[in-house]
Design a protein around this motif. Sequence first.
Motif, mmCIF file in Angstrom:
data_model
loop_
_atom_site.group_PDB
_atom_site.id
_atom_site.type_symbol
_atom_site.label_atom_id
_atom_site.label_comp_id
_atom_site.label_asym_id
_atom_site.label_seq_id
_atom_site.Cartn_x
_atom_site.Cartn_y
_atom_site.Cartn_z
ATOM 1 N N ALA A 1 41.068 129.094 139.118
ATOM 2 C CA ALA A 1 40.388 129.892 138.173
ATOM 3 C C ALA A 1 41.068 131.446 138.055
ATOM 4 O O ALA A 1 41.072 132.101 137.041
ATOM 5 N N ALA A 2 41.086 132.046 139.276
ATOM 6 C CA ALA A 2 41.713 133.268 139.419
ATOM 7 C C ALA A 2 43.142 133.460 138.697
ATOM 8 O O ALA A 2 43.277 134.534 138.054
ATOM 9 N N VAL B 1 16.352 124.380 146.230
ATOM 10 C CA VAL B 1 17.285 125.212 147.179
ATOM 11 C C VAL B 1 18.691 124.983 146.453
ATOM 12 O O VAL B 1 19.138 123.767 146.378
ATOM 13 N N ALA B 2 19.307 126.112 146.291
ATOM 14 C CA ALA B 2 20.734 126.025 145.535
ATOM 15 C C ALA B 2 21.285 127.463 145.711
ATOM 16 O O ALA B 2 20.647 128.318 145.506
ATOM 17 N N VAL B 3 22.514 127.325 146.366
ATOM 18 C CA VAL B 3 23.295 128.520 146.247
ATOM 19 C C VAL B 3 24.826 128.146 145.526
ATOM 20 O O VAL B 3 25.349 127.183 145.985
ATOM 21 N N LEU B 4 24.906 128.495 144.235
ATOM 22 C CA LEU B 4 26.064 128.445 143.721
ATOM 23 C C LEU B 4 27.201 129.096 143.696
ATOM 24 O O LEU B 4 27.117 130.182 143.329
ATOM 25 N N LEU B 5 28.511 128.860 144.183
ATOM 26 C CA LEU B 5 29.657 129.658 144.390
ATOM 27 C C LEU B 5 30.686 128.684 143.570
ATOM 28 O O LEU B 5 31.187 127.831 143.866
ATOM 29 N N LEU B 6 30.860 129.502 142.348
ATOM 30 C CA LEU B 6 31.708 128.689 141.268
ATOM 31 C C LEU B 6 32.975 129.814 141.161
ATOM 32 O O LEU B 6 33.020 130.210 140.047
ATOM 33 N N PHE B 7 33.839 129.626 142.043
ATOM 34 C CA PHE B 7 35.143 130.082 141.727
ATOM 35 C C PHE B 7 36.245 129.648 142.623
ATOM 36 O O PHE B 7 35.940 129.319 143.644
ATOM 37 N N THR B 8 37.480 129.222 142.059
ATOM 38 C CA THR B 8 38.408 128.780 142.591
ATOM 39 C C THR B 8 39.721 129.597 142.418
ATOM 40 O O THR B 8 39.677 130.296 141.523
ATOM 41 N N PRO B 9 40.575 129.412 143.689
ATOM 42 C CA PRO B 9 41.917 130.165 143.243
ATOM 43 C C PRO B 9 42.854 129.943 141.807
ATOM 44 O O PRO B 9 43.184 130.495 141.395
ATOM 45 N N GLY C 1 35.628 134.178 137.989
ATOM 46 C CA GLY C 1 36.543 135.180 137.592
ATOM 47 C C GLY C 1 36.635 135.657 136.278
ATOM 48 O O GLY C 1 35.842 135.068 135.591
ATOM 49 N N ALA C 2 37.028 137.142 135.959
ATOM 50 C CA ALA C 2 36.651 137.416 134.575
ATOM 51 C C ALA C 2 37.706 138.888 134.390
ATOM 52 O O ALA C 2 38.227 139.059 135.586
ATOM 53 N N CYS C 3 37.863 138.973 133.307
ATOM 54 C CA CYS C 3 38.904 140.037 133.031
ATOM 55 C C CYS C 3 37.902 141.312 132.750
ATOM 56 O O CYS C 3 36.794 141.392 132.061
#
Length: 136
Positions: A18-19, A8-16, A131-133
């Motif tokens: 990083a944006a 059981v794992a849901v990974l949300l890897l984004f922070t302001p 985040g990505a370009c």
Amino acid sequence: MWIVQGLVAVLLLFTPAAAVRAQDSCNLGKPQQVAELMFGRKIGDRIGVSEAQWARFVDREITPRFPDGLTVFDTRGQWRDTERNKIVREPSKLVQIVLPGKAEDTDRLNEIAAAYKTRFRQQSVGVIVRGACVSF
């Protein structure tokens, strides 16, 4: 690690932060979020999600929520089954979506994961958002 039944794992890897870093360093394209969803295809010890079932799932659950486009990769995943203390390997699917930047993006990703878990009796779907370009 591809997420499959038994983990059981849901990974949300984004922070302001990083944006902001992505925005500051985009020399090509523009800053956007990219989601990667990891779908295991085994149910128990057998392949439980056929290519036809997968195609229907994409057509019915993913495409309506993200109609602007996505990419599907055939992958091999593995995870540790702690109950049996063994490494489980299985064919998997990785879906990559450049998110449109709408408030409902996260809800749509969660709906896709929930639909897959219910339909194919999976305990989890891995989700990474970063985040990505992006340039097309």
